[in-house]
Enzyme design. Sequence first.
Site, PDB file in Angstrom:
ATOM      1  N   SER A  91      44.998  48.946  49.829  1.00  0.00           N
ATOM      2  CA  SER A  91      45.767  47.717  49.950  1.00  0.00           C
ATOM      3  C   SER A  91      46.084  47.235  48.543  1.00  0.00           C
ATOM      4  O   SER A  91      45.432  47.636  47.573  1.00  0.00           O
ATOM      5  CB  SER A  91      44.997  46.668  50.759  1.00  0.00           C
ATOM      6  OG  SER A  91      43.669  46.552  50.286  1.00  0.00           O
ATOM      7  N   GLU A 134      47.284  43.869  45.970  1.00  0.00           N
ATOM      8  CA  GLU A 134      47.329  42.408  45.859  1.00  0.00           C
ATOM      9  C   GLU A 134      48.380  41.983  44.836  1.00  0.00           C
ATOM     10  O   GLU A 134      48.490  42.566  43.763  1.00  0.00           O
ATOM     11  CB  GLU A 134      45.947  41.888  45.446  1.00  0.00           C
ATOM     12  CG  GLU A 134      45.895  40.378  45.384  1.00  0.00           C
ATOM     13  CD  GLU A 134      44.474  39.838  45.237  1.00  0.00           C
ATOM     14  OE1 GLU A 134      43.583  40.306  45.973  1.00  0.00           O
ATOM     15  OE2 GLU A 134      44.280  38.966  44.379  1.00  0.00           O
ATOM     16  N   ASP A 173      39.108  27.584  44.064  1.00  0.00           N
ATOM     17  CA  ASP A 173      38.498  26.805  42.978  1.00  0.00           C
ATOM     18  C   ASP A 173      39.414  25.636  42.682  1.00  0.00           C
ATOM     19  O   ASP A 173      40.628  25.806  42.595  1.00  0.00           O
ATOM     20  CB  ASP A 173      38.384  27.653  41.707  1.00  0.00           C
ATOM     21  CG  ASP A 173      37.385  28.770  41.895  1.00  0.00           C
ATOM     22  OD1 ASP A 173      36.231  28.462  42.253  1.00  0.00           O
ATOM     23  OD2 ASP A 173      37.756  29.945  41.686  1.00  0.00           O
ATOM     24  N   PHE A 218      40.043  37.101  31.819  1.00  0.00           N
ATOM     25  CA  PHE A 218      39.909  37.071  33.275  1.00  0.00           C
ATOM     26  C   PHE A 218      38.460  37.257  33.704  1.00  0.00           C
ATOM     27  O   PHE A 218      37.961  36.575  34.577  1.00  0.00           O
ATOM     28  CB  PHE A 218      40.688  38.267  33.835  1.00  0.00           C
ATOM     29  CG  PHE A 218      41.976  37.898  34.456  1.00  0.00           C
ATOM     30  CD1 PHE A 218      42.945  37.251  33.720  1.00  0.00           C
ATOM     31  CD2 PHE A 218      42.235  38.216  35.781  1.00  0.00           C
ATOM     32  CE1 PHE A 218      44.148  36.920  34.302  1.00  0.00           C
ATOM     33  CE2 PHE A 218      43.435  37.888  36.371  1.00  0.00           C
ATOM     34  CZ  PHE A 218      44.389  37.243  35.632  1.00  0.00           C
ATOM     35  N   HIS A 277      41.154  48.308  47.201  1.00  0.00           N
ATOM     36  CA  HIS A 277      42.102  47.191  47.146  1.00  0.00           C
ATOM     37  C   HIS A 277      42.475  47.004  45.670  1.00  0.00           C
ATOM     38  O   HIS A 277      41.602  46.727  44.841  1.00  0.00           O
ATOM     39  CB  HIS A 277      41.421  45.925  47.697  1.00  0.00           C
ATOM     40  CG  HIS A 277      42.264  44.691  47.661  1.00  0.00           C
ATOM     41  ND1 HIS A 277      43.218  44.402  48.609  1.00  0.00           N
ATOM     42  CD2 HIS A 277      42.305  43.654  46.779  1.00  0.00           C
ATOM     43  CE1 HIS A 277      43.795  43.230  48.335  1.00  0.00           C
ATOM     44  NE2 HIS A 277      43.269  42.759  47.215  1.00  0.00           N
TER      45      HIS A 277
HETATM   46  P1  FAD Z   1      32.447  31.015  49.247  1.00  0.00           P
HETATM   47  O1  FAD Z   1      32.177  32.232  50.044  1.00  0.00           O
HETATM   48  O2  FAD Z   1      32.485  29.707  49.950  1.00  0.00           O
HETATM   49  O3  FAD Z   1      31.335  30.956  48.095  1.00  0.00           O
HETATM   50  C1  FAD Z   1      31.488  30.059  47.016  1.00  0.00           C
HETATM   51  C2  FAD Z   1      30.132  29.780  46.383  1.00  0.00           C
HETATM   52  O4  FAD Z   1      29.357  28.959  47.251  1.00  0.00           O
HETATM   53  C3  FAD Z   1      29.296  31.021  46.112  1.00  0.00           C
HETATM   54  O5  FAD Z   1      28.585  30.809  44.916  1.00  0.00           O
HETATM   55  C4  FAD Z   1      28.350  31.070  47.299  1.00  0.00           C
HETATM   56  O6  FAD Z   1      27.132  31.747  46.988  1.00  0.00           O
HETATM   57  C5  FAD Z   1      28.123  29.603  47.582  1.00  0.00           C
HETATM   58  N1  FAD Z   1      27.870  29.291  48.984  1.00  0.00           N
HETATM   59  C6  FAD Z   1      28.593  29.688  50.045  1.00  0.00           C
HETATM   60  N2  FAD Z   1      28.069  29.172  51.183  1.00  0.00           N
HETATM   61  C7  FAD Z   1      27.012  28.422  50.805  1.00  0.00           C
HETATM   62  C8  FAD Z   1      26.066  27.610  51.525  1.00  0.00           C
HETATM   63  N3  FAD Z   1      26.136  27.472  52.852  1.00  0.00           N
HETATM   64  N4  FAD Z   1      25.114  26.973  50.805  1.00  0.00           N
HETATM   65  C9  FAD Z   1      25.045  27.097  49.473  1.00  0.00           C
HETATM   66  N5  FAD Z   1      25.911  27.857  48.736  1.00  0.00           N
HETATM   67  C10 FAD Z   1      26.871  28.501  49.412  1.00  0.00           C
HETATM   68  N6  FAD Z   1      41.117  32.086  44.563  1.00  0.00           N
HETATM   69  C11 FAD Z   1      42.246  31.382  44.808  1.00  0.00           C
HETATM   70  O7  FAD Z   1      42.329  30.202  44.427  1.00  0.00           O
HETATM   71  N7  FAD Z   1      43.317  31.942  45.446  1.00  0.00           N
HETATM   72  C12 FAD Z   1      43.292  33.228  45.878  1.00  0.00           C
HETATM   73  O8  FAD Z   1      44.284  33.701  46.447  1.00  0.00           O
HETATM   74  C13 FAD Z   1      42.109  34.003  45.648  1.00  0.00           C
HETATM   75  N8  FAD Z   1      42.019  35.284  46.103  1.00  0.00           N
HETATM   76  C14 FAD Z   1      40.829  35.966  45.955  1.00  0.00           C
HETATM   77  C15 FAD Z   1      40.723  37.242  46.508  1.00  0.00           C
HETATM   78  C16 FAD Z   1      39.540  37.980  46.403  1.00  0.00           C
HETATM   79  C17 FAD Z   1      39.455  39.348  47.034  1.00  0.00           C
HETATM   80  C18 FAD Z   1      38.447  37.422  45.672  1.00  0.00           C
HETATM   81  C19 FAD Z   1      37.174  38.214  45.503  1.00  0.00           C
HETATM   82  C20 FAD Z   1      38.538  36.161  45.126  1.00  0.00           C
HETATM   83  C21 FAD Z   1      39.726  35.396  45.267  1.00  0.00           C
HETATM   84  N9  FAD Z   1      39.857  34.102  44.766  1.00  0.00           N
HETATM   85  C22 FAD Z   1      41.019  33.386  44.979  1.00  0.00           C
HETATM   86  C23 FAD Z   1      38.765  33.493  43.996  1.00  0.00           C
HETATM   87  C24 FAD Z   1      37.832  32.653  44.904  1.00  0.00           C
HETATM   88  O9  FAD Z   1      38.554  31.586  45.475  1.00  0.00           O
HETATM   89  C25 FAD Z   1      36.697  32.121  44.011  1.00  0.00           C
HETATM   90  O10 FAD Z   1      35.864  33.187  43.604  1.00  0.00           O
HETATM   91  C26 FAD Z   1      35.908  30.977  44.596  1.00  0.00           C
HETATM   92  O11 FAD Z   1      35.111  30.427  43.549  1.00  0.00           O
HETATM   93  C27 FAD Z   1      34.948  31.362  45.712  1.00  0.00           C
HETATM   94  O12 FAD Z   1      35.624  31.625  46.863  1.00  0.00           O
HETATM   95  P2  FAD Z   1      34.854  32.280  48.125  1.00  0.00           P
HETATM   96  O13 FAD Z   1      35.831  32.362  49.216  1.00  0.00           O
HETATM   97  O14 FAD Z   1      34.147  33.494  47.706  1.00  0.00           O
HETATM   98  O15 FAD Z   1      33.792  31.101  48.416  1.00  0.00           O
END
Ligand code: FAD
Length: 276
Positions: A6, A8, A99, A206, A256
Amino acid sequence: MSHPISLEFFPPKTPEGAEKLRVARQKLYALQPEFCSVTFGAGGSTQDGTLQTVSEIMTEGCPAAPHLSCIGQSRETIRERLSAYAAAGVKRIVALRGDLPSGYGLGGEFRYASELVSFIRAETGRQFHIEVAAYPETHPQAKSPMSDLDAFIAKVEAGADAGITQYFFNADAYFRYVEDLASRGVKVPVVPGIMPITSSSQLIRFSDACGAEIPRWIRMRLQAYGDDTASIKAFGLDVVADLCRRLLAGGAPGLHFYTMNQAQATLDLCSRIGLR
Ligand code: FAD
């Protein structure tokens, strides 16, 4: 080899950027991607740009997945986005926390991506295939590697179908991560995210921001090449192609690619490892 891949992209900010991306995509379709994903709100890009780019990709005949991040958003805005995606024919979503730019409070009605996944399932059932982010080298804000693993598992339990990892250059971190998940009974595929190396300063910037480790020997080499981009690209191709080969040989379900909206580096990598 026929492992699924895939690709991105990020939504271009200018008409020239959009045209360049169209040209890049036409070249990349030779790789027969399973789908192309488009980031959302990352790096200050507009959120409507995601749907626009996703729609173009689907019109070109390729399945496309918008990323959707929930931090700072209300349930109502997410609901509207989901209906817009459904109306556009989207079948797959990459669900993220996202973020907030520094200086913003938390706000919004979602704290974690797992809450977004639950919300999407509650609102739309099994309508969308949902991918979520995974961090073999641990998310930079996680309390510990194990709590980050728990956070990934929470997303799967909330209904995610697959994971895509943050990029990394250490295959062992990935293998350990998927072993840990398997030992916890997690069965969803976790696809490694691959960042081609084409520039030294951009990669270092990055990686520092997203918590991906550049091993010392790679960082030192890149710094030593200075402005010699040809050597950086040749070295990067060797290193990342080796990584891809190890990952696929070790059982990774696909790859990916973070294309950075450029075709050549991803095409070179796939050609080097004999994909397509
Ligand atoms: P989560 O899974 O919610 O985790 C965030 C943090 O919270 C982690 O440290 C986790 O350990 C902690 N956490 C989660 N649940 C709990 C809980 N219940 N209690 C305590 N701590 C918890 N960012 C963008 O803005 N736009 C994008 O399009 C984008 N695409 C991405 C694509 C990929 C494949 C990846 C790997 C990252 C992407 N990101 C993007 C970055 C991402 O948004 C950031 O890394 C963000 O900081 C975390 O997102 P997440 O969905 O992993 O969050």
